[in-house]
Design a protein around this motif. Structure first.
Motif, PDB file in Angstrom:
ATOM      1  N   TRP A 106       0.806  -1.212   0.000  1.00 19.29           N
ATOM      2  CA  TRP A 106       0.000   0.000   0.000  1.00 19.29           C
ATOM      3  C   TRP A 106       0.842   1.267   0.000  1.00 19.29           C
ATOM      4  O   TRP A 106       0.416   2.327  -0.462  1.00 19.29           O
ATOM      5  CB  TRP A 106      -0.908   0.008   1.231  1.00 19.29           C
ATOM      6  N   TYR A 107       2.075   1.157   0.517  1.00 17.84           N
ATOM      7  CA  TYR A 107       2.906   2.347   0.688  1.00 17.84           C
ATOM      8  C   TYR A 107       3.281   2.989  -0.643  1.00 17.84           C
ATOM      9  O   TYR A 107       3.608   4.169  -0.697  1.00 17.84           O
ATOM     10  CB  TYR A 107       4.173   1.994   1.474  1.00 17.84           C
ATOM     11  N   TRP A 108       3.254   2.219  -1.735  1.00 20.23           N
ATOM     12  CA  TRP A 108       3.552   2.823  -3.033  1.00 20.23           C
ATOM     13  C   TRP A 108       2.476   3.851  -3.413  1.00 20.23           C
ATOM     14  O   TRP A 108       2.778   4.887  -4.002  1.00 20.23           O
ATOM     15  CB  TRP A 108       3.657   1.750  -4.110  1.00 20.23           C
ATOM     16  N   ALA A 109       1.226   3.534  -3.103  1.00 24.86           N
ATOM     17  CA  ALA A 109       0.146   4.485  -3.391  1.00 24.86           C
ATOM     18  C   ALA A 109       0.308   5.750  -2.555  1.00 24.86           C
ATOM     19  O   ALA A 109       0.145   6.877  -3.052  1.00 24.86           O
ATOM     20  CB  ALA A 109      -1.211   3.837  -3.123  1.00 24.86           C
ATOM     21  N   VAL A 110       0.655   5.588  -1.281  1.00 24.80           N
ATOM     22  CA  VAL A 110       0.845   6.741  -0.394  1.00 24.80           C
ATOM     23  C   VAL A 110       2.038   7.572  -0.860  1.00 24.80           C
ATOM     24  O   VAL A 110       1.984   8.813  -0.894  1.00 24.80           O
ATOM     25  CB  VAL A 110       1.049   6.271   1.057  1.00 24.80           C
ATOM     26  N   LEU A 111       3.104   6.892  -1.226  1.00 24.56           N
ATOM     27  CA  LEU A 111       4.301   7.590  -1.685  1.00 24.56           C
ATOM     28  C   LEU A 111       3.994   8.447  -2.914  1.00 24.56           C
ATOM     29  O   LEU A 111       4.402   9.611  -2.997  1.00 24.56           O
ATOM     30  CB  LEU A 111       5.389   6.567  -2.015  1.00 24.56           C
ATOM     31  N   THR A 112       3.264   7.878  -3.862  1.00 27.39           N
ATOM     32  CA  THR A 112       2.918   8.631  -5.071  1.00 27.39           C
ATOM     33  C   THR A 112       2.010   9.811  -4.741  1.00 27.39           C
ATOM     34  O   THR A 112       2.214  10.927  -5.234  1.00 27.39           O
ATOM     35  CB  THR A 112       2.224   7.714  -6.093  1.00 27.39           C
ATOM     36  N   ALA A 113       1.000   9.579  -3.907  1.00 31.05           N
ATOM     37  CA  ALA A 113       0.074  10.652  -3.540  1.00 31.05           C
ATOM     38  C   ALA A 113       0.810  11.810  -2.867  1.00 31.05           C
ATOM     39  O   ALA A 113       0.438  12.978  -3.043  1.00 31.05           O
ATOM     40  CB  ALA A 113      -1.007  10.115  -2.609  1.00 31.05           C
ATOM     41  N   PHE A 114       1.854  11.498  -2.118  1.00 30.97           N
ATOM     42  CA  PHE A 114       2.633  12.545  -1.462  1.00 30.97           C
ATOM     43  C   PHE A 114       3.553  13.260  -2.443  1.00 30.97           C
ATOM     44  O   PHE A 114       3.621  14.491  -2.494  1.00 30.97           O
ATOM     45  CB  PHE A 114       3.467  11.945  -0.325  1.00 30.97           C
ATOM     46  N   LEU A 115       4.256  12.489  -3.270  1.00 25.98           N
ATOM     47  CA  LEU A 115       5.285  13.073  -4.121  1.00 25.98           C
ATOM     48  C   LEU A 115       4.732  13.896  -5.271  1.00 25.98           C
ATOM     49  O   LEU A 115       5.425  14.778  -5.782  1.00 25.98           O
ATOM     50  CB  LEU A 115       6.201  11.964  -4.668  1.00 25.98           C
ATOM     51  N   VAL A 116       3.502  13.637  -5.720  1.00 19.58           N
ATOM     52  CA  VAL A 116       2.969  14.452  -6.819  1.00 19.58           C
ATOM     53  C   VAL A 116       2.743  15.899  -6.374  1.00 19.58           C
ATOM     54  O   VAL A 116       2.621  16.796  -7.209  1.00 19.58           O
ATOM     55  CB  VAL A 116       1.654  13.867  -7.387  1.00 19.58           C
ATOM     56  N   PHE A 117       2.702  16.134  -5.066  1.00 15.86           N
ATOM     57  CA  PHE A 117       2.537  17.498  -4.554  1.00 15.86           C
ATOM     58  C   PHE A 117       3.883  18.191  -4.326  1.00 15.86           C
ATOM     59  O   PHE A 117       3.920  19.376  -4.050  1.00 15.86           O
ATOM     60  CB  PHE A 117       1.761  17.488  -3.229  1.00 15.86           C
ATOM     61  N   THR A 118       4.992  17.440  -4.424  1.00 16.40           N
ATOM     62  CA  THR A 118       6.303  18.020  -4.185  1.00 16.40           C
ATOM     63  C   THR A 118       6.746  18.813  -5.405  1.00 16.40           C
ATOM     64  O   THR A 118       6.903  18.264  -6.493  1.00 16.40           O
ATOM     65  CB  THR A 118       7.337  16.921  -3.886  1.00 16.40           C
ATOM     66  N   GLY A 119       6.936  20.118  -5.236  1.00 15.84           N
ATOM     67  CA  GLY A 119       7.342  20.970  -6.341  1.00 15.84           C
ATOM     68  C   GLY A 119       6.214  21.358  -7.267  1.00 15.84           C
ATOM     69  O   GLY A 119       6.453  21.892  -8.351  1.00 15.84           O
ATOM     70  N   ALA A 120       4.975  21.078  -6.886  1.00 17.15           N
ATOM     71  CA  ALA A 120       3.818  21.432  -7.718  1.00 17.15           C
ATOM     72  C   ALA A 120       2.786  22.139  -6.846  1.00 17.15           C
ATOM     73  O   ALA A 120       2.639  21.832  -5.668  1.00 17.15           O
ATOM     74  CB  ALA A 120       3.207  20.185  -8.353  1.00 17.15           C
ATOM     75  N   SER A 121       2.060  23.085  -7.460  1.00 12.67           N
ATOM     76  CA  SER A 121       1.074  23.835  -6.685  1.00 12.67           C
ATOM     77  C   SER A 121      -0.259  23.975  -7.402  1.00 12.67           C
ATOM     78  O   SER A 121      -1.269  24.244  -6.759  1.00 12.67           O
ATOM     79  CB  SER A 121       1.616  25.226  -6.343  1.00 12.67           C
ATOM     80  N   THR A 122      -0.288  23.824  -8.714  1.00  6.93           N
ATOM     81  CA  THR A 122      -1.535  23.998  -9.452  1.00  6.93           C
ATOM     82  C   THR A 122      -2.068  22.649  -9.923  1.00  6.93           C
ATOM     83  O   THR A 122      -1.351  21.646  -9.935  1.00  6.93           O
ATOM     84  CB  THR A 122      -1.328  24.899 -10.677  1.00  6.93           C
TER      85      THR A 122
END
Length: 686
Positions: A385-401
């Motif tokens: 499950w941690y892969w889904a959490v990791l992706t959900a977190f990292l897509v917000f890193t360096g992005a705002s819109t």
């Protein structure tokens, strides 16, 4: 070999990406070897070494402070949040779902602290990754002393690499950046001189790279005092770099205006040959003197009323500008390489926006997204499950819109799919050959961090291959596991996008409109300052700094517009591309206008234009500024009647009011004319 070096200089100015990737790779390698050997010697599981290695990698990759001292302090401070996160995870691990709640709280905090700048971002990231791996490794309270020791060991290795192996060397750094500027200048001139095979898009990309390199040098000047390290002051170096950039841009523009079928006149060929000598990294003093004489003789024979003559004169100016930079790199004070960093400049105080802080909004988005990803990820696979959490977190890193998050999520999924396919093939070829697997892991770490700024998908691609090799080392490799990674990544990406769209949604287009407004305001101010400098020659000016402010505003526009360039409809993609192209070209006209203002500031006050000429120049500037305001209205979605015909009469009439038409005035008129025609392209297609 020399050609390869110039290509690398042009693609990676200052070798910034190469040094960063090399430092991270070496940190991972040293941490992995040291901690694995240590844990084996004392009878601890390899998972303890894995945690220390991951923290070391994070300490190397996530610390982005502007000066060396601050980077070392941030790296040392990472011990506190990393140890606290691991302790919290170990204590909550025995309470079942409470540990997941603690994870969400850590994720929220990790994003919330981004308001404190690069240090807050780095400390938040290491707390997230430490808690995440403690859950992944099923850490228990009894293991805490060894886990914290592994964290400290990893951070010590990261400090060693940062301070000893890859220390901050300001003189070496600026030399590399100036080498890169020459390499990029040579590459853009090569593209513009390719005859019938020349490619306008290639020329534009290389001009953009030239501008980015100049901005990197400007960033170096913000962090260091050139007067202590080089033979010139910071203001002098900034002006010389500015002259070289603008002269190169003007030469490229002049070369593009020539008929690609007709051969060049002899004078132009000699001037460009002289420039080629100056764009070498280590020419002798005699070569530079010969290049100066050859370019000057060619410019004297050229007819400035013809396109080829204009190009020849532009080439001579570029020769003079690049020779001036050579004097800096050859006369650097080598003994001052270890000089302390200058104090970082305090950022300007900005108006505090109303409502929630952007980092608070992002933290709430991440908390919701990772909560949903935890639930959905466990439904897909209780073990992965941690892969889904990791992706959900990292897509917000360096992005705002919304657009940025959508783009990152899509690239992560595509990179993961490609990485799975490549990982399966490589795993089949490598088999159980552990030395080869270890080498491939190190190679993947290097390329993941070397190419991450080129395309985010490449990071996911190489990390997925790395996981395939790691599972092979652990004896748990299977195609099903990699397929599961694709599904979990897609789940995390979808959850991240949904959170971005429905919780504190930030419109990509609204962000772009705001950045365009800022850019056009900077452009308006630059036009006013440049014209004022030309009308009152011999006065003080800060046009170089104003130009860099404009360039940074353009950079924000281009970054916020990238998601729209990948938009779902052909019309929206074309509209976004055209707008970004027009603003980029207008910035180069602004460079030429600012250069005219700088030249006027060096002139005698008695050379001020007549009242009639001054009035005409102000009218020409007002026309361009009015066009810019109309572009601002069009971008905001307002209706603007397109002009029936774009004419040059108002701008060119300035020259008719003066019989002498001095150099700065002529350059300003040409720049305003080009800028007006460029900006009007947006109106004609509105």
């Amino acid at each position: 070999m020399q050609r390869l070096a110039r290509i690398l200089d042009a693609s990676d100015p200052g070798q910034v990406r190469l040094r960063s990737a090399s430092a991270t790779t070496l940190t991972v390698l040293l941490a992995m070897v040291t901690l694995v050997l240590t844990t084996r010697a004392i009878g601890q599981p390899v998972t303890v070494a894995m945690l220390g290695t991951v923290v070391a990698m994070q300490a190397s990759a996530a610390v982005k402070d502007r000066d060396q001292r601050s980077r070392l302090v941030t790296t040392a401070l990472m011990a506190l949040p990393a140890s606290a996160a691991v302790t919290l995870a170990a204590l909550l691990s025995e309470l079942g779902k409470v540990a997941d709640v603690g994870f969400i709280a850590v994720l929220f905090t990790a994003v919330w602290v981004r308001r404190f700048g690069p240090r807050g971002t780095a400390l938040g990231m290491v707390s997230f990754i430490s808690y995440f791996f403690a859950l992944f490794l099923r850490a228990t309270p009894e293991q805490l002393p060894m886990l914290i020791a592994a964290i400290l060991g990893g951070l010590l290795i990261a400090l060693f690499v940062r301070a000893v192996v890859f220390p901050d060397r300001p003189v070496v750094e600026v030399r590399r950046l100036l080498f890169a500027m020459r390499a990029v200048s040579a590459s853009v001139l090569e593209a513009a001189s390719a005859g019938q095979s020349r490619d306008l898009n290639l020329v534009r990309r290389r001009l953009d790279r030239l501008g980015n390199t100049a901005l990197m040098i400007d960033d170096w000047l913000d962090r260091h005092d050139a007067g202590q390290l080089l033979s010139v002051t910071s203001a002098d170096l900034s002006l010389r770099v500015f002259d070289a950039q603008i002269a190169t841009e003007q030469l490229v523009s002049s070369l593009w205006a020539l008929d690609p079928i007709k051969p060049w006149p002899t004078a132009l060929g000699q001037a460009t040959t002289a420039l080629g000598s100056c764009l070498q990294n280590t020419p002798s003093s005699e070569q530079l003197r010969a290049a100066r004489r050859l370019a000057a003789a060619a410019a004297e024979r050229a007819d400035p009323s013809t396109p080829a003559g204009i190009a020849t004169v532009s080439a001579q100016r570029a020769v003079q500008a690049h020779i001036a930079i050579h004097h800096i790199t050859t006369n650097a004070v080598s003994a001052s390489a270890a000089a302390p960093d200058s104090e970082p400049t305090e950022p300007a105080v900005k108006d505090t926006p109303s409502g929630l802080n952007p980092s608070t909004k992002a933290a709430i988005q991440v908390a919701v997204a990772t909560s949903a990803a935890t639930v959905l990820g466990e439904l897909v696979s209780p073990d992965r499950w941690y892969w889904a959490v990791l992706t959900a977190f990292l897509v917000f890193t360096g992005a705002s819109t919304r657009g940025e998050i959508l783009t990152r999520a899509g690239q992560r999924v595509l990179g993961t799919i490609a990485g799975v396919l490549a990982g399966v093939v490589i795993a089949a070829l490598v088999g159980s050959n552990q030395p080869v697997q270890l080498v491939l892991i190190v190679v993947c770490v290097f390329f993941a961090f070397y190419l991450v700024t080129v395309a985010y998908a490449l990071l996911s691609f190489f990390v997925t291959i790395l996981l395939a090799m790691l599972y092979g080392l652990l004896g748990t490799f299977s195609i099903e596991v990699l397929e599961l990674r694709i599904v979990e990544t897609a789940v995390g990406g979808a959850v991240g996008m949904a959170s971005a769209y429905f919780i504190f949604s930030t419109s990509t287009r609204k962000t772009l409109v705001g950045n365009v407004d800022t850019y056009l305001e900077r452009l308006d101010a630059l036009i006013e300052s440049s014209v004022q400098s030309i009308l009152a020659p011999g006065g003080a000016t800060d046009l170089v700094a104003s130009t860099r402010t404009l360039d940074n505003a353009l950079k924000d526009v281009l970054n916020s517009g990238k998601p729209l360039v990948l938009g779902p409809t052909t019309r929206s993609r074309r509209g976004a591309k055209r707008l970004l192209r027009v603003l980029a070209v207008s910035s180069r006209s602004a460079h030429a206008l600012a250069r005219a203002g700088v030249l006027a500031s060096r002139a005698d006050p008695d050379t001020a234009p007549s009242a009639e000429t001054a009035r005409a120049l102000r009218d020409a500037a007002a026309l361009v500024r009015d066009t810019a305001r109309q572009v601002e209205a069009v971008v905001a979605g307002e209706h603007v009647d397109p002009p029936e015909k774009i004419t040059e009469t108002t701008v060119l009439d300035v020259l008719l009011t003066s019989t002498s038409a001095p150099g700065p005035l002529r350059g300003a008129v040409r720049a305003l004319n080009t800028m007006n025609r460029t900006l009007a392209d947006v109106l004609s297609r509105a």
